[in-house]
Write a protein that holds these residues in place. Sequence first.
Motif, mmCIF file in Angstrom:
data_model
loop_
_atom_site.group_PDB
_atom_site.id
_atom_site.type_symbol
_atom_site.label_atom_id
_atom_site.label_comp_id
_atom_site.label_asym_id
_atom_site.label_seq_id
_atom_site.Cartn_x
_atom_site.Cartn_y
_atom_site.Cartn_z
ATOM 1 N N GLN A 55 0.825 -1.205 0.000
ATOM 2 C CA GLN A 55 0.000 0.000 0.000
ATOM 3 C C GLN A 55 0.863 1.261 0.000
ATOM 4 N N ILE A 56 0.634 2.124 -0.995
ATOM 5 C CA ILE A 56 1.321 3.411 -1.104
ATOM 6 C C ILE A 56 0.253 4.489 -1.210
ATOM 7 N N ASN A 57 0.246 5.417 -0.268
ATOM 8 C CA ASN A 57 -0.768 6.461 -0.222
ATOM 9 C C ASN A 57 -0.108 7.829 -0.147
ATOM 10 N N PRO A 58 -0.872 8.916 -0.399
ATOM 11 C CA PRO A 58 -0.300 10.256 -0.244
ATOM 12 C C PRO A 58 0.358 10.415 1.118
ATOM 13 N N GLY A 59 1.578 10.902 1.128
ATOM 14 C CA GLY A 59 2.376 10.985 2.348
ATOM 15 C C GLY A 59 3.467 9.933 2.388
ATOM 16 N N ASN A 60 3.242 8.807 1.677
ATOM 17 C CA ASN A 60 4.290 7.793 1.520
ATOM 18 C C ASN A 60 5.354 8.237 0.521
ATOM 19 N N SER A 61 5.016 9.228 -0.304
ATOM 20 C CA SER A 61 5.925 9.656 -1.368
ATOM 21 C C SER A 61 7.312 9.969 -0.842
ATOM 22 N N GLY A 62 8.322 9.397 -1.481
ATOM 23 C CA GLY A 62 9.707 9.632 -1.106
ATOM 24 C C GLY A 62 10.257 8.659 -0.092
ATOM 25 N N GLY A 63 9.391 7.808 0.467
ATOM 26 C CA GLY A 63 9.844 6.838 1.450
ATOM 27 C C GLY A 63 10.490 5.631 0.791
ATOM 28 N N PRO A 64 11.189 4.796 1.577
ATOM 29 C CA PRO A 64 11.919 3.671 1.000
ATOM 30 C C PRO A 64 11.033 2.448 0.765
ATOM 31 N N LEU A 65 11.272 1.771 -0.352
ATOM 32 C CA LEU A 65 10.751 0.427 -0.608
ATOM 33 C C LEU A 65 11.936 -0.501 -0.409
ATOM 34 N N MET A 66 11.843 -1.426 0.558
ATOM 35 C CA MET A 66 12.993 -2.198 0.991
ATOM 36 C C MET A 66 12.817 -3.681 0.705
ATOM 37 N N ASN A 67 13.931 -4.338 0.370
ATOM 38 C CA ASN A 67 13.893 -5.782 0.214
ATOM 39 C C ASN A 67 14.123 -6.455 1.568
ATOM 40 N N SER A 68 14.064 -7.775 1.586
ATOM 41 C CA SER A 68 14.172 -8.499 2.854
ATOM 42 C C SER A 68 15.592 -8.518 3.402
ATOM 43 N N GLY A 71 17.264 -5.684 3.855
ATOM 44 C CA GLY A 71 17.469 -4.383 4.473
ATOM 45 C C GLY A 71 18.019 -3.332 3.542
ATOM 46 N N GLU A 72 17.872 -3.517 2.237
ATOM 47 C CA GLU A 72 18.372 -2.553 1.254
ATOM 48 C C GLU A 72 17.200 -1.837 0.593
ATOM 49 N N VAL A 73 17.400 -0.571 0.273
ATOM 50 C CA VAL A 73 16.380 0.204 -0.434
ATOM 51 C C VAL A 73 16.476 -0.112 -1.924
ATOM 52 N N ILE A 74 15.374 -0.588 -2.490
ATOM 53 C CA ILE A 74 15.352 -0.868 -3.929
ATOM 54 C C ILE A 74 14.584 0.194 -4.701
ATOM 55 N N GLY A 75 13.896 1.112 -3.994
ATOM 56 C CA GLY A 75 13.167 2.163 -4.704
ATOM 57 C C GLY A 75 12.591 3.208 -3.773
ATOM 58 N N LEU A 76 12.163 4.335 -4.382
ATOM 59 C CA LEU A 76 11.462 5.395 -3.659
ATOM 60 C C LEU A 76 9.976 5.272 -3.979
ATOM 61 N N ASN A 77 9.154 5.095 -2.959
ATOM 62 C CA ASN A 77 7.714 5.019 -3.171
ATOM 63 C C ASN A 77 7.225 6.349 -3.739
ATOM 64 N N THR A 78 6.629 6.296 -4.928
ATOM 65 C CA THR A 78 6.385 7.532 -5.665
ATOM 66 C C THR A 78 4.923 7.792 -5.986
ATOM 67 N N GLN A 79 4.188 6.788 -6.445
ATOM 68 C CA GLN A 79 2.816 7.038 -6.856
ATOM 69 C C GLN A 79 2.006 5.751 -6.838
ATOM 70 N N LYS A 80 0.685 5.912 -6.816
ATOM 71 C CA LYS A 80 -0.213 4.774 -6.918
ATOM 72 C C LYS A 80 -1.109 4.979 -8.132
ATOM 73 N N LEU A 81 -1.559 3.868 -8.703
ATOM 74 C CA LEU A 81 -2.428 3.930 -9.873
ATOM 75 C C LEU A 81 -3.857 4.179 -9.413
ATOM 76 N N ILE A 82 -4.406 5.319 -9.843
ATOM 77 C CA ILE A 82 -5.788 5.670 -9.499
ATOM 78 C C ILE A 82 -6.630 5.514 -10.753
ATOM 79 N N LYS A 83 -7.451 4.501 -10.776
ATOM 80 C CA LYS A 83 -8.245 4.184 -11.951
ATOM 81 C C LYS A 83 -9.486 3.416 -11.514
ATOM 82 N N LYS A 84 -10.567 3.616 -12.210
ATOM 83 C CA LYS A 84 -11.820 2.938 -11.852
ATOM 84 C C LYS A 84 -11.619 1.423 -11.873
ATOM 85 N N ASN A 85 -12.098 0.789 -10.799
ATOM 86 C CA ASN A 85 -12.042 -0.670 -10.651
ATOM 87 C C ASN A 85 -10.620 -1.210 -10.509
ATOM 88 N N VAL A 86 -9.647 -0.327 -10.156
ATOM 89 C CA VAL A 86 -8.258 -0.754 -9.943
ATOM 90 C C VAL A 86 -7.825 -0.324 -8.547
#
Length: 443
Positions: free
Chosen positions: A285-298, A300-315
């Motif tokens: 789950q990535i929501n407004p306010g999560n932007s810029g936070g770390p996405l981490m693997n098991s 303990g390393e950062v593999i990405g910056l949480n940036t956006q979520k897909l907002i679309k009907k029925n998704v």
Amino acid sequence: MPSYLRWLIPLALACLCARDASADSLRISTSPPGATVELNGVVVGKTPFEKEYPGGYFHRTRTVIGQRLEHPMIARLTLPGYATREIALTEGPMHWVDLHGRSHGEYWLFKAREFHEELDTISSTFNGAVASRAALQPASLPPELSLEELTRRAKPAVVYLKALDHSGTGFFVTETGVIATNAHVARGETTMLAVLPSGVQLNAKVVYVDAELDIALAKVEPPSPEAVFPYVALAEADTVQQGETVLAIGCPGDAMLFSVTKGVVSAVGRFPSAGPGIWIQTDAQINPGNSGGPLMNSRGEVIGLNTQKLIKKNVTGIGFALSATDLLNVLRRFYPPANSPAAAKGATPEKVSARGAAPEPQVLAAESATIATGTVILTDPNGAEIFVDEKFVGNIPAMLSLPVGMHRFAVRVKGSADWTRQVEVLKGSQVTLKADLAVTPAR
């Protein structure tokens, strides 16, 4: 109507129109002077910079026919050897509604007529070390951690970033206080409030915003001279496996700070509709306010910056993180590539503290390399690619800290022949290079 009003009213309207039409000057200066000024991505001059704009750009509109600024304006200031600075020049949007209640659209106003910025040198801003790991053989991989242990180790390196009208998340990438976050969290901000999990509040100065990628860097100063910050290692995109477990840490709006969500890597690759760079799709789950936070693997390393979520009907439940490879490409503009045995091994546990008191829990921090170095500064041409010993290390302008010895430099720009030099780097030395590129004839 009395006769004197018949000429008084037109005269008053004429005065208002004249006031709206009168020009006023916008001034931008820096210390030191000579910084290139971009307004909304267009180079307009160097500091001290001055330009006339309609008076309606500086004060609330008074007439329908008065000139209004119909978009926000951001100034980007760049000077070789100094950290880039961005300034939000305007406030808004505001709405012009006449006496009859009819709307005539939105407009923005300049916050002031004069702006002055003290620029910080790259050497004083981007100090410390960045830890990263490329793909390794399975036998060489760091051990996997339980979700509880991973959270315990990583959380001290995450920060809550608060601006006047929005907030986001970031994380430390050096022990000296350099914070990575999204550009849409920091863009237009000179400073933000950084809140650590310990409750300590620090002033975070925005020191770099990437012009294309959604990546920004901020810097906080330690609360005491001996204090260092917990920071996390970065893992290149080629280490990410589809289906592996990941953890997102952030500060979503209207919820508890430094919260954790679990998911898996759904896909990795280019996704042009999300923007340039390499993207990691996840069901964490990535929501407004999560932007810029770390996405981490098991591990303990950062593999990405949480940036956006897909907002679309029925998704639902589809989020995207910009890969750590893209973040490393930005950081390599200010830090040399990992070329020491310590950096190749990745991160090792080390106790560090940002409070100058009891140590924080163990986090993944880089080993210190005791290698004699010198500094090479490249100033021109702006934006050209830099290769050191046949490895891409970033774009001009850049300040590189390199091991002593002979190094081969190559500067490349499309449409020009490569500029190359052999440069001997001495301990503690500082050399400035300016590439003179010859245009390649058309064939």
